[in-house]
Design an enzyme around this catalytic site. Structure first.
Site, PDB file in Angstrom:
ATOM      1  N   GLU A 149       0.798  -1.241   0.000  1.00 29.23           N
ATOM      2  CA  GLU A 149       0.000   0.000   0.000  1.00 29.23           C
ATOM      3  C   GLU A 149       0.826   1.285   0.000  1.00 29.23           C
ATOM      4  O   GLU A 149       0.634   2.147   0.853  1.00 29.23           O
ATOM      5  CB  GLU A 149      -0.983  -0.037   1.179  1.00 29.23           C
ATOM      6  N   ASN A 190       2.139  -4.395  -3.531  1.00 23.34           N
ATOM      7  CA  ASN A 190       0.733  -4.782  -3.393  1.00 23.34           C
ATOM      8  C   ASN A 190      -0.090  -3.562  -2.978  1.00 23.34           C
ATOM      9  O   ASN A 190       0.325  -2.813  -2.099  1.00 23.34           O
ATOM     10  CB  ASN A 190       0.701  -5.858  -2.278  1.00 23.34           C
ATOM     11  N   GLU A 256      -6.033 -10.287  -2.501  1.00 27.91           N
ATOM     12  CA  GLU A 256      -6.850 -10.188  -1.277  1.00 27.91           C
ATOM     13  C   GLU A 256      -8.328 -10.046  -1.633  1.00 27.91           C
ATOM     14  O   GLU A 256      -9.050  -9.250  -1.022  1.00 27.91           O
ATOM     15  CB  GLU A 256      -6.414  -8.986  -0.431  1.00 27.91           C
TER      16      GLU A 256
HETATM   17  O1  G3I Z   1      -3.530  -8.389  18.018  1.00 29.04           O
HETATM   18  C1  G3I Z   1      -4.743  -7.898  18.622  1.00 29.04           C
HETATM   19  C2  G3I Z   1      -5.108  -8.749  19.815  1.00 29.04           C
HETATM   20  O2  G3I Z   1      -4.098  -8.627  20.786  1.00 29.04           O
HETATM   21  C3  G3I Z   1      -6.466  -8.286  20.350  1.00 29.04           C
HETATM   22  O3  G3I Z   1      -6.866  -9.138  21.376  1.00 29.04           O
HETATM   23  C4  G3I Z   1      -7.505  -8.307  19.256  1.00 29.04           C
HETATM   24  C5  G3I Z   1      -8.843  -7.758  19.725  1.00 29.04           C
HETATM   25  O4  G3I Z   1      -9.570  -7.178  18.677  1.00 29.04           O
HETATM   26  O5  G3I Z   1      -7.072  -7.510  18.177  1.00 29.04           O
HETATM   27  C6  G3I Z   1      -5.861  -7.961  17.597  1.00 29.04           C
HETATM   28  O6  G3I Z   1      -5.527  -7.117  16.533  1.00 29.04           O
HETATM   29  C7  G3I Z   1      -6.254  -7.306  15.358  1.00 29.04           C
HETATM   30  C8  G3I Z   1      -5.293  -7.651  14.228  1.00 29.04           C
HETATM   31  O7  G3I Z   1      -5.977  -7.741  13.000  1.00 29.04           O
HETATM   32  C9  G3I Z   1      -4.548  -8.964  14.477  1.00 29.04           C
HETATM   33  O8  G3I Z   1      -5.425 -10.016  14.604  1.00 29.04           O
HETATM   34  C10 G3I Z   1      -6.991  -6.019  15.017  1.00 29.04           C
HETATM   35  O9  G3I Z   1      -7.985  -5.759  15.980  1.00 29.04           O
HETATM   36  C11 G3I Z   1      -7.617  -6.100  13.643  1.00 29.04           C
HETATM   37  O10 G3I Z   1      -8.140  -4.838  13.286  1.00 29.04           O
HETATM   38  C12 G3I Z   1      -6.572  -6.516  12.619  1.00 29.04           C
HETATM   39  O11 G3I Z   1      -7.227  -6.582  11.372  1.00 29.04           O
HETATM   40  C13 G3I Z   1      -6.436  -6.933  10.272  1.00 29.04           C
HETATM   41  C14 G3I Z   1      -6.263  -5.751   9.320  1.00 29.04           C
HETATM   42  O12 G3I Z   1      -5.538  -6.167   8.195  1.00 29.04           O
HETATM   43  C15 G3I Z   1      -5.581  -4.557   9.907  1.00 29.04           C
HETATM   44  O13 G3I Z   1      -5.504  -3.549   8.953  1.00 29.04           O
HETATM   45  C16 G3I Z   1      -7.144  -8.050   9.547  1.00 29.04           C
HETATM   46  O14 G3I Z   1      -7.212  -9.205  10.373  1.00 29.04           O
HETATM   47  C17 G3I Z   1      -6.434  -8.371   8.245  1.00 29.04           C
HETATM   48  O15 G3I Z   1      -7.216  -9.268   7.502  1.00 29.04           O
HETATM   49  C18 G3I Z   1      -6.262  -7.080   7.445  1.00 29.04           C
HETATM   50  O16 G3I Z   1      -5.645  -7.343   6.242  1.00 29.04           O
HETATM   51  C19 G3I Z   1      -5.360  -6.211   5.411  1.00 29.04           C
HETATM   52  C20 G3I Z   1      -4.106  -6.554   4.636  1.00 29.04           C
HETATM   53  O17 G3I Z   1      -3.060  -6.890   5.514  1.00 29.04           O
HETATM   54  C21 G3I Z   1      -3.694  -5.425   3.717  1.00 29.04           C
HETATM   55  N1  G3I Z   1      -4.783  -5.006   2.874  1.00 29.04           N
HETATM   56  C22 G3I Z   1      -6.033  -4.704   3.553  1.00 29.04           C
HETATM   57  C23 G3I Z   1      -6.472  -5.872   4.419  1.00 29.04           C
HETATM   58  C24 G3I Z   1      -7.804  -5.602   5.085  1.00 29.04           C
HETATM   59  O18 G3I Z   1      -7.717  -4.565   6.003  1.00 29.04           O
END
Ligand code: G3I
Length: 337
Positions: A149, A190, A256
């Site tokens: 990004e 990406n 994705e």
């Molecule tokens: O690590 C914490 C954990 O300690 C806590 O207990 C939990 C409670 O909500 O949150 C955890 O963090 C989460 C993290 O993923 C790891 O699991 C965040 O809340 C959550 O917002 C985060 O979301 C990820 C997101 O990227 C962040 O931008 C998604 O799972 C993941 O699928 C998403 O993927 C991104 C790609 O990397 C890049 N392109 C966009 C795509 C969608 O946003």
């Protein structure tokens, strides 16, 4: 003659009934059809069973556990536990792995942003991070999203700690460190909203052109594909854009894919979603150097969408109960072309 034709029709029907996405992708000359997954989901047995079905998924991407916050949470202290779990699973299932990612402004470790590092220091931090991460998984990764990004919507570079401190050259430097760490991995940049022709996809085009001119190691453009039902760029726009990218002499991959809608889904929105999945997958199918398609997890149960877009979701080809939606057949149709 008549009976021969009948058996041919039957064969086609049987194949259609047993459509399995990775097998279809291979049959059409693509390297894989795959899905993202995340470590906490692996304790869900029915989920794990379908994730491991390598007739549908010939490739997996860890959606969180290779990111900087997870792999170098403290400077110089690397942790590959989560990432290793997914790579090990992929090996067991004979699935390919996309590495995601080396350098991204989001889900970065706090210390990187709060350190107020100067250009020279941040460059060496970034090189060390990329090199160590990519080297750790040397030989296990088909493609790396080395930079994730980097663009704003207007095609200019996004202001991030890397761009603001190092300048545009951070991209080339990251690519070179990844290449040195694993010469056999394909190196990608990406981004999202670059599916069709747009100022942002033009930004990507120009970047890759200039990297090629510098002989920087760039092998592919990752097109994320976080889309909205009924609001896709046209098939022609997507196909022309993929073609324009590959004309630069690089591969492309849809990395994705998910296509969200207002929830709850309706018969109509699910039917439109099926058409939209087919559109994207067919565009990849028709472009020779589009090497594969990855969906951003496969069941609505674990999609990131509802957590970020209130009132939206149902973005994936399997529903919350792990049942196939019409979108599955849309993907299969796109793969058959
Ligand atoms: O690590 C914490 C954990 O300690 C806590 O207990 C939990 C409670 O909500 O949150 C955890 O963090 C989460 C993290 O993923 C790891 O699991 C965040 O809340 C959550 O917002 C985060 O979301 C990820 C997101 O990227 C962040 O931008 C998604 O799972 C993941 O699928 C998403 O993927 C991104 C790609 O990397 C890049 N392109 C966009 C795509 C969608 O946003």
């Amino acid at each position: 003659m008549h009976s021969k034709l009948n058996s041919l029709v039957l064969l086609v029907l049987v194949t259609a009934a047993n459509a399995q996405l990775h097998l279809l992708a291979r049959a059409t000359g693509k390297q894989y059809f795959g899905t993202a997954t995340d470590n906490p989901e692996l304790v869900d047995k029915p989920y794990l069973k379908q994730l491991s079905n390598n007739h549908d998924f010939g490739q997996i991407t860890p959606s969180n556990s290779m990111k900087w916050f997870a792999t170098e949470p403290v400077q110089g202290k690397f942790n590959f536990t989560g990432a290793e779990e997914i790579v090990k699973l992929a090996k067991k299932n004979k699935q390919l792995v996309r590495g995601h990612n080396c350098v991204w402004h989001s889900q970065l470790a706090d210390w990187v942003e709060s350190g107020a590092f100067d250009n020279v220091t941040l460059t060496s931090i970034m090189i060390k991070h990329c090199y160590t991460l990519v080297k750790h998984f040397k030989g296990d990764i088909l493609q790396w999203d080395v930079v994730n990004e980097p663009f704003n919507e207007d095609g200019t570079f996004r202001s991030t700690v890397f761009y603001d401190t190092i300048g545009e050259s951070y991209i080339e430097t990251a690519l070179r460190s990844a290449r040195a760490a694993d010469p056999s991995a394909k190196l990608y940049i990406n981004d999202y909203n670059i599916e069709g022709l747009s100022p942002k996809s033009t930004g990507m085009l120009n970047l890759v052109k200039s990297l090629k001119a510098k002989r920087a190691p760039i092998d592919g453009i990752g097109i994320q594909g976080h889309l909205i039902v009924g609001q896709l760029p046209s098939f022609d726009s997507i196909k022309s854009n993929l073609q324009a990218f590959t004309n630069l002499g690089v591969d492309v991959a849809i990395t994705e894919l998910d296509i969200r809608m207002p929830t709850p889904p309706t018969t109509d929105s699910l039917a439109q979603q099926k058409i939209d999945y087919e559109t994207v997958v067919k565009a990849c199918n028709e472009v020779k150097r589009c090497v594969g398609v990855t969906i951003w997890d496969w069941t609505d149960k674990y999609s990131w969408v509802p957590g970020v877009f209130t009132g939206e979701g149902a973005a994936l080809p399997w529903d919350d109960d792990l049942k196939k939606k019409p979108a599955y057949d849309g993907i299969a149709a796109g793969l058959r072309g």
